[in-house]
Design an enzyme around this catalytic site. Structure first.
Site: not given
Ligand code: BG6
Ligand code: MG
Length: 215
Positions: A9, A11, A46, A49, A116, A118, A170
Site C-alpha cells: 500500500d 499512503d 484505505g 475518495r 489513491s 494521486n 496500514d
Molecule cells: C488511500 C488513503 O490510500 O487513498 C485514503 O488511505 C484515501 O485515505 C484514498 O481516501 C484515496 O486517495 P486519493 O488520493 O485518490 O484521494
Molecule cells: Mg494506507
C-alpha cells in the site's frame, strides 16, 4: 508456497500522507459546517475518495446531490495536492528503503497497490516513480478496499499468483481486502493492532526478507 512478490500500500506504508488527507478533509468539513475529527479520519484509511466523502457526510445536516459531492471531492483534492506537492524522499517512512532494496536484491517482485488516484504524483514526489515492478492504483480499479481488486491487479501485473504474494497494509480495509483476495498480509502502523493480519509490526524497520520468506 513461498512469497515471490510483495504488494505495498502507499499512503501510511511507504509515505506519510495521513496528515495531509486529514488537513484537506478538515478544511472542507469546516467550510461546510460539518463535524470532523481524527477518529472519523481513521475510518477513511484505505477507502476511496468518494467513499471517504460519504463517511464524512454522515455528520452533515443536509443531503448533497451527486454534482455537489463531485465538487466537494474535487475541492478537497485540489487542496490535498497543494499539501502533497511538498513531499520529498525525506517523507518515506522508516525501514521502507532498506526492505525494498533487500527484496529487489533477493529477486522478489515489488508492487504498489493503492486506492489513491494521486499515486503517480506521490511516487514522483518521493523519487520512486520508476522504482517498482508494477503499480496498481485508484485510477485502475472499480472497487476500492476492502474489495481485493487492487491487490489482484497488482499480483497480475507482477505475474504472480495471489497465494505467492504478501500485502503490506496500514488500513483495516486493506487487511480485509488482502484476506478476501487470498493473500497473506503484514499489518503495519494503524494495522499493527489488526489480529486478522498474518504478521504485524509497528513499522517496516522491524521486518527483514527472512521474516517475509518464513511466512
Ligand atoms: C488511500 C488513503 O490510500 O487513498 C485514503 O488511505 C484515501 O485515505 C484514498 O481516501 C484515496 O486517495 P486519493 O488520493 O485518490 O484521494
Ligand atoms: Mg494506507
Amino acid at each position: 508456497m513461498s512469497i515471490k512478490a510483495v504488494l505495498f500500500d502507499l499512503d501510511g506504508v511507504i509515505v506519510t500522507t495521513d496528515d495531509c488527507h486529514y488537513q484537506a478533509w478538515r478544511h472542507m468539513a469546516d467550510e461546510e459546517g460539518i463535524y470532523f475529527d481524527r477518529q472519523i479520519n481513521e475510518r477513511l484509511r484505505g477507502v476511496s475518495r468518494m467513499e471517504s466523502l460519504d463517511i464524512l457526510l454522515e455528520r452533515s445536516h443536509r443531503v448533497y446531490s451527486e454534482v455537489e459531492k463531485q465538487a466537494l471531492a474535487t475541492k478537497k483534492n485540489e487542496h490535498y495536492k497543494q499539501l502533497i506537492h511538498k513531499l520529498t524522499a525525506a517523507d518515506i517512512l522508516p525501514g521502507v528503503m532498506p526492505i525494498l532494496e533487500e527484496l529487489k536484491h533477493c529477486g522478489i517482485k515489488i508492487a504498489i497497490a493503492s486506492s489513491s488516484k494521486n499515486t503517480p504524483l506521490i511516487l514522483n514526489g518521493i523519487g520512486l516513480a520508476n522504482y517498482f515492478d508494477a503499480v496498481a492504483d485508484g485510477n485502475d480499479i472499480q472497487k476500492s478496499k476492502p474489495d481485493p481488486e487492487v491487490f489482484l491487479l497488482a499480483a497480475q501485473r507482477v505475474g504472480k499468483l495471489p497465494e505467492c504474494c504478501l500485502v503490506v497494509e496500514d488500513a483495516d480495509a486493506g487487511v480485509e481486502g488482502a484476506i478476501a483476495g487470498g493473500i497473506k498480509v503484514l499489518g503495519v502502523g494503524a494495522a499493527a493492532k489488526n489480529n486478522k493480519a498474518t504478521l504485524v509490526a509497528d513499522d517496516l524497520s522491524a521486518i527483514s526478507v527472512t521474516n517475509i520468506l518464513s511466512l
